[in-house]
Design a protein around this motif. Sequence first.
Motif, PDB file in Angstrom:
ATOM      1  N   LEU A   1       0.861  -1.194   0.000  1.00 48.61           N
ATOM      2  CA  LEU A   1       0.000   0.000   0.000  1.00 48.61           C
ATOM      3  C   LEU A   1       0.895   1.241   0.000  1.00 48.61           C
ATOM      4  O   LEU A   1       1.678   1.443   0.917  1.00 48.61           O
ATOM      5  CB  LEU A   1      -0.891   0.009   1.237  1.00 48.61           C
ATOM      6  N   TYR A   2       0.761   2.036  -1.053  1.00 48.46           N
ATOM      7  CA  TYR A   2       1.600   3.221  -1.174  1.00 48.46           C
ATOM      8  C   TYR A   2       0.790   4.520  -1.098  1.00 48.46           C
ATOM      9  O   TYR A   2       1.324   5.609  -1.291  1.00 48.46           O
ATOM     10  CB  TYR A   2       2.384   3.190  -2.486  1.00 48.46           C
ATOM     11  N   ARG A   3      -0.518   4.388  -0.774  1.00 50.09           N
ATOM     12  CA  ARG A   3      -1.399   5.548  -0.669  1.00 50.09           C
ATOM     13  C   ARG A   3      -2.601   5.138   0.182  1.00 50.09           C
ATOM     14  O   ARG A   3      -2.811   3.959   0.462  1.00 50.09           O
ATOM     15  CB  ARG A   3      -1.869   5.993  -2.055  1.00 50.09           C
ATOM     16  N   THR A   4      -3.405   6.111   0.563  1.00 51.17           N
ATOM     17  CA  THR A   4      -4.625   5.813   1.299  1.00 51.17           C
ATOM     18  C   THR A   4      -5.709   5.365   0.326  1.00 51.17           C
ATOM     19  O   THR A   4      -5.987   6.049  -0.664  1.00 51.17           O
ATOM     20  CB  THR A   4      -5.104   7.047   2.074  1.00 51.17           C
ATOM     21  N   LEU A   5      -6.301   4.217   0.604  1.00 56.55           N
ATOM     22  CA  LEU A   5      -7.394   3.701  -0.224  1.00 56.55           C
ATOM     23  C   LEU A   5      -8.696   4.089   0.447  1.00 56.55           C
ATOM     24  O   LEU A   5      -9.127   3.480   1.432  1.00 56.55           O
ATOM     25  CB  LEU A   5      -7.282   2.182  -0.370  1.00 56.55           C
ATOM     26  N   GLU A   6      -9.329   5.139  -0.077  1.00 58.19           N
ATOM     27  CA  GLU A   6     -10.536   5.687   0.535  1.00 58.19           C
ATOM     28  C   GLU A   6     -11.593   6.062  -0.488  1.00 58.19           C
ATOM     29  O   GLU A   6     -12.770   5.728  -0.326  1.00 58.19           O
ATOM     30  CB  GLU A   6     -10.167   6.915   1.387  1.00 58.19           C
ATOM     31  N   ALA A   7     -11.176   6.751  -1.559  1.00 57.33           N
ATOM     32  CA  ALA A   7     -12.138   7.255  -2.533  1.00 57.33           C
ATOM     33  C   ALA A   7     -12.649   6.143  -3.433  1.00 57.33           C
ATOM     34  O   ALA A   7     -11.864   5.373  -3.993  1.00 57.33           O
ATOM     35  CB  ALA A   7     -11.503   8.364  -3.380  1.00 57.33           C
ATOM     36  N   ARG A   8     -13.995   6.052  -3.589  1.00 56.17           N
ATOM     37  CA  ARG A   8     -14.571   5.079  -4.513  1.00 56.17           C
ATOM     38  C   ARG A   8     -14.033   5.333  -5.920  1.00 56.17           C
ATOM     39  O   ARG A   8     -13.880   6.468  -6.355  1.00 56.17           O
ATOM     40  CB  ARG A   8     -16.101   5.174  -4.551  1.00 56.17           C
ATOM     41  N   GLY A   9     -13.732   4.254  -6.610  1.00 57.56           N
ATOM     42  CA  GLY A   9     -13.191   4.381  -7.963  1.00 57.56           C
ATOM     43  C   GLY A   9     -11.679   4.392  -8.018  1.00 57.56           C
ATOM     44  O   GLY A   9     -11.099   4.352  -9.103  1.00 57.56           O
ATOM     45  N   THR A  10     -11.006   4.428  -6.851  1.00 53.94           N
ATOM     46  CA  THR A  10      -9.544   4.348  -6.845  1.00 53.94           C
ATOM     47  C   THR A  10      -9.123   3.052  -7.529  1.00 53.94           C
ATOM     48  O   THR A  10      -9.627   1.969  -7.207  1.00 53.94           O
ATOM     49  CB  THR A  10      -8.995   4.390  -5.416  1.00 53.94           C
TER      50      THR A  10
ATOM     51  N   ASP B   1      -4.999  -4.463 -12.346  1.00 58.06           N
ATOM     52  CA  ASP B   1      -5.603  -3.421 -11.510  1.00 58.06           C
ATOM     53  C   ASP B   1      -6.809  -3.959 -10.753  1.00 58.06           C
ATOM     54  O   ASP B   1      -7.494  -4.886 -11.194  1.00 58.06           O
ATOM     55  CB  ASP B   1      -6.068  -2.241 -12.360  1.00 58.06           C
ATOM     56  N   GLY B   2      -7.076  -3.355  -9.615  1.00 59.41           N
ATOM     57  CA  GLY B   2      -8.320  -3.549  -8.888  1.00 59.41           C
ATOM     58  C   GLY B   2      -9.003  -2.200  -8.756  1.00 59.41           C
ATOM     59  O   GLY B   2      -8.371  -1.153  -8.927  1.00 59.41           O
ATOM     60  N   VAL B   3     -10.294  -2.216  -8.451  1.00 62.90           N
ATOM     61  CA  VAL B   3     -11.062  -0.970  -8.317  1.00 62.90           C
ATOM     62  C   VAL B   3     -11.736  -0.956  -6.955  1.00 62.90           C
ATOM     63  O   VAL B   3     -12.356  -1.955  -6.539  1.00 62.90           O
ATOM     64  CB  VAL B   3     -12.116  -0.836  -9.435  1.00 62.90           C
ATOM     65  N   LEU B   4     -11.624   0.146  -6.245  1.00 61.33           N
ATOM     66  CA  LEU B   4     -12.244   0.301  -4.932  1.00 61.33           C
ATOM     67  C   LEU B   4     -13.727   0.615  -5.124  1.00 61.33           C
ATOM     68  O   LEU B   4     -14.134   1.771  -5.250  1.00 61.33           O
ATOM     69  CB  LEU B   4     -11.536   1.404  -4.140  1.00 61.33           C
ATOM     70  N   THR B   5     -14.525  -0.428  -5.155  1.00 66.85           N
ATOM     71  CA  THR B   5     -15.971  -0.298  -5.320  1.00 66.85           C
ATOM     72  C   THR B   5     -16.643  -0.230  -3.955  1.00 66.85           C
ATOM     73  O   THR B   5     -16.026  -0.491  -2.916  1.00 66.85           O
ATOM     74  CB  THR B   5     -16.526  -1.495  -6.086  1.00 66.85           C
ATOM     75  N   SER B   6     -17.949   0.082  -3.964  1.00 63.94           N
ATOM     76  CA  SER B   6     -18.694   0.101  -2.705  1.00 63.94           C
ATOM     77  C   SER B   6     -18.727  -1.277  -2.066  1.00 63.94           C
ATOM     78  O   SER B   6     -18.628  -1.414  -0.836  1.00 63.94           O
ATOM     79  CB  SER B   6     -20.125   0.592  -2.964  1.00 63.94           C
ATOM     80  N   SER B   7     -18.855  -2.322  -2.875  1.00 63.11           N
ATOM     81  CA  SER B   7     -18.869  -3.685  -2.346  1.00 63.11           C
ATOM     82  C   SER B   7     -17.528  -4.027  -1.701  1.00 63.11           C
ATOM     83  O   SER B   7     -17.482  -4.689  -0.658  1.00 63.11           O
ATOM     84  CB  SER B   7     -19.181  -4.678  -3.460  1.00 63.11           C
ATOM     85  N   LEU B   8     -16.436  -3.596  -2.304  1.00 67.09           N
ATOM     86  CA  LEU B   8     -15.122  -3.866  -1.741  1.00 67.09           C
ATOM     87  C   LEU B   8     -14.937  -3.090  -0.437  1.00 67.09           C
ATOM     88  O   LEU B   8     -14.384  -3.623   0.541  1.00 67.09           O
ATOM     89  CB  LEU B   8     -14.029  -3.497  -2.748  1.00 67.09           C
ATOM     90  N   VAL B   9     -15.387  -1.832  -0.393  1.00 64.10           N
ATOM     91  CA  VAL B   9     -15.278  -1.047   0.844  1.00 64.10           C
ATOM     92  C   VAL B   9     -16.060  -1.710   1.969  1.00 64.10           C
ATOM     93  O   VAL B   9     -15.601  -1.791   3.123  1.00 64.10           O
ATOM     94  CB  VAL B   9     -15.777   0.394   0.611  1.00 64.10           C
ATOM     95  N   ALA B  10     -17.248  -2.220   1.649  1.00 63.60           N
ATOM     96  CA  ALA B  10     -18.057  -2.906   2.662  1.00 63.60           C
ATOM     97  C   ALA B  10     -17.329  -4.153   3.174  1.00 63.60           C
ATOM     98  O   ALA B  10     -17.368  -4.462   4.373  1.00 63.60           O
ATOM     99  CB  ALA B  10     -19.418  -3.274   2.079  1.00 63.60           C
ATOM    100  N   ALA B  11     -16.662  -4.879   2.275  1.00 63.71           N
ATOM    101  CA  ALA B  11     -15.909  -6.065   2.687  1.00 63.71           C
ATOM    102  C   ALA B  11     -14.732  -5.666   3.574  1.00 63.71           C
ATOM    103  O   ALA B  11     -14.402  -6.372   4.550  1.00 63.71           O
ATOM    104  CB  ALA B  11     -15.424  -6.819   1.461  1.00 63.71           C
ATOM    105  N   ILE B  12     -14.080  -4.556   3.249  1.00 64.54           N
ATOM    106  CA  ILE B  12     -12.969  -4.078   4.072  1.00 64.54           C
ATOM    107  C   ILE B  12     -13.448  -3.791   5.489  1.00 64.54           C
ATOM    108  O   ILE B  12     -12.802  -4.162   6.479  1.00 64.54           O
ATOM    109  CB  ILE B  12     -12.331  -2.816   3.443  1.00 64.54           C
ATOM    110  N   LYS B  13     -14.613  -3.156   5.617  1.00 60.74           N
ATOM    111  CA  LYS B  13     -15.144  -2.848   6.945  1.00 60.74           C
ATOM    112  C   LYS B  13     -15.428  -4.116   7.740  1.00 60.74           C
ATOM    113  O   LYS B  13     -15.095  -4.213   8.933  1.00 60.74           O
ATOM    114  CB  LYS B  13     -16.422  -2.016   6.815  1.00 60.74           C
TER     115      LYS B  13
END
Length: 429
Positions: free
Chosen positions: A124-133, A222-234
């Motif tokens: 991880l070289y940055r903060t993964l927060e914004a959807r669509g990253t 590449d991967g994409v930070l989707t809403s489903s992925l953010v929910a899984a992270i939580k």
Amino acid sequence: METSDSSRAARQPRRRRVVIGAVALAVVMAGALTVTAWHNRGGKPDTKSGGDARVATAVVARTDLSNDQTLDGTLGYGRATTVKGGRAGLITWLPATGTTVRRGEPLYRVDNVPVPVFYGSTPLYRTLEARGTTGPDVKVVADNLRKLGYDIGAQPTVGTWIAQEPVTPGEPGTGRTAGGAAQGTAGSATQTAPPDTTGTTTSTPSGSTPSTRAPVQVKRGDGVLTSSLVAAIKRWQQSAGMPPTGVLGVGDLSVLSGAVRVESVQAQLADAADGTVLTVTSTVKSVTVPVEAGEAGSMKRGDSVAVSLPDDSTTQGTIIAIGATVQRSDSEGGSGPGQPQLTVGIALRDTAAVRKLDSAPVRVRFTSETRKDVLSVPVGALLALREGGYAVQLPGGRLVAVKTGMFSKGLVEISGSGIEAGTKVVTTS
């Protein structure tokens, strides 16, 4: 009696006998020949029975020949890798030396929050927060959560255009984005055609509403930070004992190539977490061998080797890696740089044979070439002919031209008309 002996000697072909011994073989291989002729007092080849003290007979044998070399190696867990912390805070827990840490398990703790291990090649070289990253670091997170059993939803396919949604100002760490959360794969952030970016801005003046960043296209890997992925992270963060923010920052994970064994611990409790923490190795024991660069050319990945262990037992191994970086060996007496060497890595087929050993010196036998089921004779049976080529001499004195093949451990592969297994030939005693 002398007349008879001279008559028989006169009938012998006027050829010189070449005795090729262990030292002469090296000369033959270099393209030169060492010639030793046996003569009687008349200056002709000596074939009297009195010469039998100098020669003997050997039998042409059918056998397997191979060229091999045995080198010193070291049994261990391979090269150690240094793990450095990536965020502020104090170290509050460290593993014991020898501990095995696998995917999703904590490698150490910072401010009493675990830093788990994920497998991958991009940290991880940055903060993964914004959807669509979008990027390979996002894919590392997505792949590991899926392996851990979390439903991350569908990921956008390669070639899809993704518009990253900006983070709402004033809400750092919440994982919320301007315009609400995108649903499905990337929700409203997903596009299938190149967008019109005319007039798109990427800067946000203080106090103003953030603007949408320029869209990017999903590339292979590449991967994409989707809403489903953010929910899984939580959900995963909650289970792992981390704050369930849905946000991952630099230093929140330790991305390694696979499961690791803690080799040594450099940090202490209450040390700052942004320095060197510990070193890790592979969990699988292997053998490393320094090989002179000129000899490594005959080795290749997948070759079988024999490894002699300290208890004199032998186990089989396979070459899995040949280093690409040349290093100088230590010269004898330390007077200067030694020979250029490469490191060859060997995997053991039977790990049970070294279960009780963590590190030990071993001997490794490499076989570079093998000739199976060939006819062979001692090297001393070869005769070099003046007109070129080689021959062997039968006990009755007749010479038979032969073609030579592999030389190995004092034997030489031969073939020729009338030469077969069991044929007797004259050789040096």
